[in-house]
Write an enzyme that holds these catalytic residues in place. Sequence first.
Site, PDB file in Angstrom:
ATOM      1  N   SER A  14       3.431   3.064  -1.573  1.00 63.74           N
ATOM      2  CA  SER A  14       2.745   2.785   0.237  1.00 63.74           C
ATOM      3  C   SER A  14       3.148   3.784   1.057  1.00 63.74           C
ATOM      4  CB  SER A  14       3.488   1.280   0.144  1.00 63.74           C
ATOM      5  OG  SER A  14       2.936   1.407   1.612  1.00 63.74           O
ATOM      6  N   TYR A  27      10.439  -4.676   1.048  1.00 63.23           N
ATOM      7  CA  TYR A  27       8.946  -3.835   0.142  1.00 63.23           C
ATOM      8  C   TYR A  27       9.653  -2.136   0.889  1.00 63.23           C
ATOM      9  CZ  TYR A  27       4.695  -2.339  -1.388  1.00 63.23           C
ATOM     10  OH  TYR A  27       3.078  -2.224  -0.621  1.00 63.23           O
TER      11      TYR A  27
END
Length: 133
Positions: A14, A27
């Site tokens: 990501s 995350y």
Amino acid sequence: MTARGAGSIINIASTAGLVGYRHFAGYVAAKHGLIGLTKAVALDYAPRRVRVNAICPGSVRDDPRVEGRMLAEIARALDVPVAEHEQTFVQAQPMNALVEPDDVATAALWLASDESRQVTGTVVTVDGGFSAR
């Protein structure tokens, strides 16, 4: 793959693996770790001709065809009205558009193909310029 002397592993990271995001420390840490793992494993398996790369998508449009709802969930976590989440995320995109699921799939197909046979240990960023800042 090692027995065949060929292969391609594609990790989906990501832009959170490249930059920090407020309110998403866990995350961000996981995605940074995945990029580090990608690079280390690429070096381990390069002599066996197994390539290991990562794709770092940015804000990908939610698409029911692929059960995508990432942006809606992020909007909920940030108290952004779900009905307004797309326009909110588009404002942060240099190309004034969200990434489409097909954009990420195209990058994965290239990494899996022989056209990228000399690509290993790298990150392909599909984020409409977000991480260029």
